[in-house]
Scaffold this motif. Structure first.
Motif, PDB file in Angstrom:
ATOM      1  N   PRO A   8       0.840  -1.205   0.000  1.00 44.90           N
ATOM      2  CA  PRO A   8       0.000   0.000   0.000  1.00 44.90           C
ATOM      3  C   PRO A   8       0.875   1.254   0.000  1.00 44.90           C
ATOM      4  O   PRO A   8       1.928   1.291   0.636  1.00 44.90           O
ATOM      5  CB  PRO A   8      -0.788  -0.120   1.314  1.00 44.90           C
ATOM      6  CG  PRO A   8      -0.677  -1.552   1.715  1.00 44.90           C
ATOM      7  CD  PRO A   8       0.657  -2.005   1.215  1.00 44.90           C
ATOM      8  N   CYS A   9       0.435   2.280  -0.705  1.00 47.63           N
ATOM      9  CA  CYS A   9       1.219   3.512  -0.813  1.00 47.63           C
ATOM     10  C   CYS A   9       0.323   4.718  -0.536  1.00 47.63           C
ATOM     11  O   CYS A   9      -0.783   4.800  -1.069  1.00 47.63           O
ATOM     12  CB  CYS A   9       1.815   3.665  -2.217  1.00 47.63           C
ATOM     13  SG  CYS A   9       2.744   2.250  -2.810  1.00 47.63           S
ATOM     14  N   ASP A  14       8.763  10.212  -2.367  1.00 48.08           N
ATOM     15  CA  ASP A  14      10.168  10.379  -2.015  1.00 48.08           C
ATOM     16  C   ASP A  14      10.918   9.060  -1.904  1.00 48.08           C
ATOM     17  O   ASP A  14      12.151   9.039  -2.012  1.00 48.08           O
ATOM     18  CB  ASP A  14      10.293  11.146  -0.687  1.00 48.08           C
ATOM     19  CG  ASP A  14       9.822  12.584  -0.796  1.00 48.08           C
ATOM     20  OD1 ASP A  14       9.950  13.154  -1.899  1.00 48.08           O
ATOM     21  OD2 ASP A  14       9.318  13.132   0.199  1.00 48.08           O
ATOM     22  N   VAL A  15      10.196   7.968  -1.678  1.00 46.90           N
ATOM     23  CA  VAL A  15      10.886   6.709  -1.385  1.00 46.90           C
ATOM     24  C   VAL A  15      10.425   5.563  -2.280  1.00 46.90           C
ATOM     25  O   VAL A  15      11.029   4.492  -2.279  1.00 46.90           O
ATOM     26  CB  VAL A  15      10.664   6.345   0.101  1.00 46.90           C
ATOM     27  CG1 VAL A  15       9.239   5.871   0.341  1.00 46.90           C
ATOM     28  CG2 VAL A  15      11.668   5.318   0.592  1.00 46.90           C
ATOM     29  N   LEU A  16       9.394   5.781  -3.084  1.00 46.43           N
ATOM     30  CA  LEU A  16       8.795   4.688  -3.848  1.00 46.43           C
ATOM     31  C   LEU A  16       9.776   4.041  -4.823  1.00 46.43           C
ATOM     32  O   LEU A  16       9.869   2.805  -4.906  1.00 46.43           O
ATOM     33  CB  LEU A  16       7.564   5.209  -4.606  1.00 46.43           C
ATOM     34  CG  LEU A  16       6.778   4.162  -5.399  1.00 46.43           C
ATOM     35  CD1 LEU A  16       6.294   3.047  -4.496  1.00 46.43           C
ATOM     36  CD2 LEU A  16       5.602   4.825  -6.115  1.00 46.43           C
ATOM     37  N   ARG A  47      -1.803  12.348  -2.677  1.00 50.17           N
ATOM     38  CA  ARG A  47      -1.923  13.710  -3.195  1.00 50.17           C
ATOM     39  C   ARG A  47      -0.636  14.190  -3.855  1.00 50.17           C
ATOM     40  O   ARG A  47      -0.561  15.338  -4.297  1.00 50.17           O
ATOM     41  CB  ARG A  47      -2.304  14.658  -2.057  1.00 50.17           C
ATOM     42  CG  ARG A  47      -3.643  14.319  -1.407  1.00 50.17           C
ATOM     43  CD  ARG A  47      -3.962  15.278  -0.275  1.00 50.17           C
ATOM     44  NE  ARG A  47      -5.250  14.957   0.335  1.00 50.17           N
ATOM     45  CZ  ARG A  47      -5.774  15.625   1.354  1.00 50.17           C
ATOM     46  NH1 ARG A  47      -5.100  16.652   1.879  1.00 50.17           N
ATOM     47  NH2 ARG A  47      -6.944  15.272   1.853  1.00 50.17           N
ATOM     48  N   ASP A  48       0.364  13.334  -3.909  1.00 50.97           N
ATOM     49  CA  ASP A  48       1.627  13.726  -4.534  1.00 50.97           C
ATOM     50  C   ASP A  48       1.772  12.976  -5.865  1.00 50.97           C
ATOM     51  O   ASP A  48       0.768  12.630  -6.488  1.00 50.97           O
ATOM     52  CB  ASP A  48       2.791  13.452  -3.579  1.00 50.97           C
ATOM     53  CG  ASP A  48       2.884  11.982  -3.179  1.00 50.97           C
ATOM     54  OD1 ASP A  48       2.079  11.172  -3.701  1.00 50.97           O
ATOM     55  OD2 ASP A  48       3.746  11.640  -2.353  1.00 50.97           O
ATOM     56  N   ARG A  49       2.994  12.694  -6.279  1.00 46.61           N
ATOM     57  CA  ARG A  49       3.257  12.076  -7.575  1.00 46.61           C
ATOM     58  C   ARG A  49       3.333  10.547  -7.491  1.00 46.61           C
ATOM     59  O   ARG A  49       3.887   9.900  -8.386  1.00 46.61           O
ATOM     60  CB  ARG A  49       4.558  12.624  -8.155  1.00 46.61           C
ATOM     61  CG  ARG A  49       4.508  14.111  -8.466  1.00 46.61           C
ATOM     62  CD  ARG A  49       5.829  14.610  -9.049  1.00 46.61           C
ATOM     63  NE  ARG A  49       6.156  13.957 -10.309  1.00 46.61           N
ATOM     64  CZ  ARG A  49       7.109  13.042 -10.449  1.00 46.61           C
ATOM     65  NH1 ARG A  49       7.834  12.645  -9.407  1.00 46.61           N
ATOM     66  NH2 ARG A  49       7.354  12.514 -11.639  1.00 46.61           N
TER      67      ARG A  49
END
Length: 316
Positions: A8-9, A14-16, A47-49
């Motif tokens: 889950p993300c 930043d770390v994916l 809500r980010d990339r």
């Protein structure tokens, strides 16, 4: 053996990529042993990339399968979606923030080869604050006296599950899900090993004090009806105390006559009983609320984007 990595993300841009590189490296090390991998990522309304990065990873690696929710539905829904989309002979559930060390995957696979259906990673509390360690141990000691399954301090979602365990968990279609309890409830041969938790390298945890308290309450109410039984016993106890107090008042009046004092006692009793009643109504309301959500039969999540063809079995 095909191994599904279910991650889950939520706002993990930043770390994916680093996480995927780490599990990809483990996959290459396991390939000569006859094990292949697929990577199932669930974007829980980030809500980010995060979704953009998942699409890029899918373009670069055909083993990447991603599902993106229409909004944030919570980690429990993300876990369910990941397990529904996992096609492997076993599934390893882990966080994408690198707090679950990817190198432990090899140990899990090795223990799976010994016949265990669940290989569970138990986090030590080395380095935790004393207050957090103390409250966690107190919580688990209390909850294991109440719930119908055994919950172990330090044991979370980080684990390997065989296909029959995954199928058993997916057969549990309840709306109010507490995965830690569900994993324990299904049983099957299990083994546990300890590891030292890694420090989160980027961002902040989405777990606040309020969310932790709500999570703890979910664990308490999801696997027993003892709070309701406690309300019955408490009510009977209060009736007994009221009877004893009434007998004492009547006896005192017969011996000493009627006296006026008792204002403080009356106010104290009324206030205490009102608090007890509100608490019990809250407990009953929690159970009724859970029934309310169950009977509506809303889906656990809605999918906004995916690179996986949704079959009828996968539609929530």
């Amino acid at each position: 053996m095909l191994i599904s990595i279910v991650a889950p993300c939520y706002n993990e841009e930043d770390v994916l990529v680093r996480f995927h590189e780490a599990v990809q490296k483990i996959a290459e090390e396991l390939l000569p042993l006859g094990h292949d991998m697929e990577f199932v990522y669930v974007d829980d309304g980030s809500r980010d990339r995060t979704l953009t990065l998942l699409k890029e990873l899918a373009d670069l690696d055909a083993r990447v399968r991603y599902v993106s929710f229409s909004r944030n539905f919570g980690k429990e829904s993300a876990l369910l979606a990941g397990l529904r989309h996992a096609t492997g002979d076993c599934a390893i559930v882990m966080d994408a923030d690198l707090q679950h060390p990817p190198e432990l995957i090899k140990r899990m696979v090795e223990l799976r080869g010994q016949g265990y259906d669940q290989v569970i990673a138990k986090r030590t509390r080395a380095g935790d604050r004393f207050t957090r360690t103390f409250t966690a141990r107190l919580y688990y000691r209390l909850i294991n006296r109440l719930v119908d399954v055994e919950l172990v301090d330090g044991v979370g979602d980080f684990r390997l599950m065989s296909r029959r365990v995954v199928d058993a968990v997916l057969d549990l279609t309840e709306y109010n899900r507490f995965s830690k309890g569900l994993f324990a409830w299904v049983g099957f041969p299990s083994t546990t090993f300890e590891y030292e938790n890694a420090v989160r390298e980027h961002g902040r945890s989405s777990w606040t004090l309020r969310s932790l308290l709500n999570y703890g309450l979910d664990g308490l109410l999801s696997f027993n009806n003892r709070p309701l039984r406690a309300a019955v016993y408490l009510g009977l106890g209060l009736v007994l105390l009221a009877g004893v107090y009434t007998a004492w008042i009547v006896g005192s009046a017969l011996v000493n006559g009627v006296t006026a004092p008792g204002y403080v006692t009356t106010i104290t009793a009324v206030t205490a009983l009102a608090g007890v009643q509100m608490t019990m109504l809250g407990v009953i309301g929690e159970y009724i609320g859970r029934i309310y959500y169950e009977v509506k039969r809303r889906p656990h999540f809605l999918v906004k984007a995916t690179n996986v063809e949704l079959t009828k079995d996968l539609i929530p």
